[in-house]
Design an enzyme around this catalytic site. Sequence first.
Site, PDB file in Angstrom:
ATOM      1  N   CYS A  39       1.022  -1.791  -0.279  1.00  0.00           N
ATOM      2  CA  CYS A  39       0.626   0.201  -0.319  1.00  0.00           C
ATOM      3  C   CYS A  39       1.001   0.959  -0.221  1.00  0.00           C
ATOM      4  O   CYS A  39       2.105   1.247   0.283  1.00  0.00           O
ATOM      5  CB  CYS A  39      -0.722   0.355   1.189  1.00  0.00           C
ATOM      6  SG  CYS A  39      -1.625  -1.558   1.628  1.00  0.00           S
ATOM      7  N   CYS A  43      -2.093   4.546   3.188  1.00  0.00           N
ATOM      8  CA  CYS A  43      -3.877   4.414   2.888  1.00  0.00           C
ATOM      9  C   CYS A  43      -4.507   3.987   3.614  1.00  0.00           C
ATOM     10  O   CYS A  43      -4.091   4.164   4.731  1.00  0.00           O
ATOM     11  CB  CYS A  43      -2.893   2.199   2.339  1.00  0.00           C
ATOM     12  SG  CYS A  43      -4.495   1.972   2.295  1.00  0.00           S
ATOM     13  N   CYS A  70      -2.819  -2.678  -4.071  1.00  0.00           N
ATOM     14  CA  CYS A  70      -3.506  -2.478  -2.271  1.00  0.00           C
ATOM     15  C   CYS A  70      -4.979  -2.465  -3.428  1.00  0.00           C
ATOM     16  O   CYS A  70      -4.478  -1.413  -4.825  1.00  0.00           O
ATOM     17  CB  CYS A  70      -3.646  -1.527  -1.157  1.00  0.00           C
ATOM     18  SG  CYS A  70      -5.237  -1.094  -0.586  1.00  0.00           S
ATOM     19  N   CYS A  73      -6.458   1.537  -2.603  1.00  0.00           N
ATOM     20  CA  CYS A  73      -5.030   2.548  -2.572  1.00  0.00           C
ATOM     21  C   CYS A  73      -4.403   3.084  -3.938  1.00  0.00           C
ATOM     22  O   CYS A  73      -3.735   3.844  -3.853  1.00  0.00           O
ATOM     23  CB  CYS A  73      -4.075   2.593  -1.143  1.00  0.00           C
ATOM     24  SG  CYS A  73      -3.043   1.808  -1.435  1.00  0.00           S
TER      25      CYS A  73
END
Length: 357
Positions: A39, A43, A70, A73
């Site tokens: 991420c 995030c 992810c 994000c």
Amino acid sequence: MNATITLPDFETMYQAIVDRDAAMEGLFVVAVKTTGIFCRPGCKAKTPKRENVEFFATADEASAGGYRPCKRCRPTEPAGSVPAWLTKLIEALEADPSRRWTNADLTTMGLSPIRVRRWFQMHYRMTFHAYLRTRRIGLAVDMLQTGQDVTSVAWDSGYESLSGFRDSLRKWTGQTPTSIKQGEPILVDRLLTPLGPMLAAGSDAGLCLLEFADRKMLPKQFERISKLFAQPILPGTHPVLTLAAEQIQQYFDGTRAEFTLPLRLDGTSFQETVWNNLLEIPYGQTSSYKQLAQQVGKPNASRAIGRTNGDNRLAIVVPCHRVVRSDGHLCGYAGGLWRKKWLLEHERKAKQTQLPL
């Protein structure tokens, strides 16, 4: 001179993800061992336990380490990209820039007016409805400059009365329809980079601003260039902005070391001298404030050099990020010290591995 480049230690990076600190965007990504996902620092997902994370400098390194990006994000996409939930609205705005939108229209599309407002404030420094008004004005200015009559322009750009159009034009540009026909606005657009969105502004005379969108001094910079060039600033596109976006992308790809953009470096004699000296600092190298002071013939003006660096309106293109302290350590950068570190490291690596310099 070689600058001292140091990435944050583990504790600093872990605290950044605990705080969801988006200011660390671009400096690292965090990978979670238990989920196999990586991420951005900011995030909004649940904070993983300390023992379950590892950090990578780039998304590519995290992917090579076996982690997946992810979906929340989207760390492999440029920061500031239009999120999926907003795409339909942006497409509708582009299809009909003269349309008047209401909060009820947004609700009908399944959007929260508050969420839309926050996104536009974050990425355009204005509310959604203020953005719509400036877009309509920008559309009107384009039509006026092609020779269309004022009445037709007022109706075609979404205004319900001629007086309302004149008042709005004067409020946003400080000019009348007649003077608009004879002048030229400064147009501003967003461009995306690995370090977050930037705002670029320019006209036929050249590029006059390129700044990271989250810079606190950005509103002041817009105020300065509006007064300096005596031109209104409006959202829009222009060939110089398109060219700037292309060359900035090439810079971040590691395939461009020098920019070939028409620039407006207007300032005091001292400022222009400093900015032009910044342009002479080679890609992948650094200079000190003291060295710059000597080069401009003001050996005791290191502090003034620092202030002038801070007043630089053209980030990256006029490379004030290449100025460091005499001992080689980094200090001061309007876009954030973490960005300065990233840019210098990026140039060092690109010079060694990709660019035929």
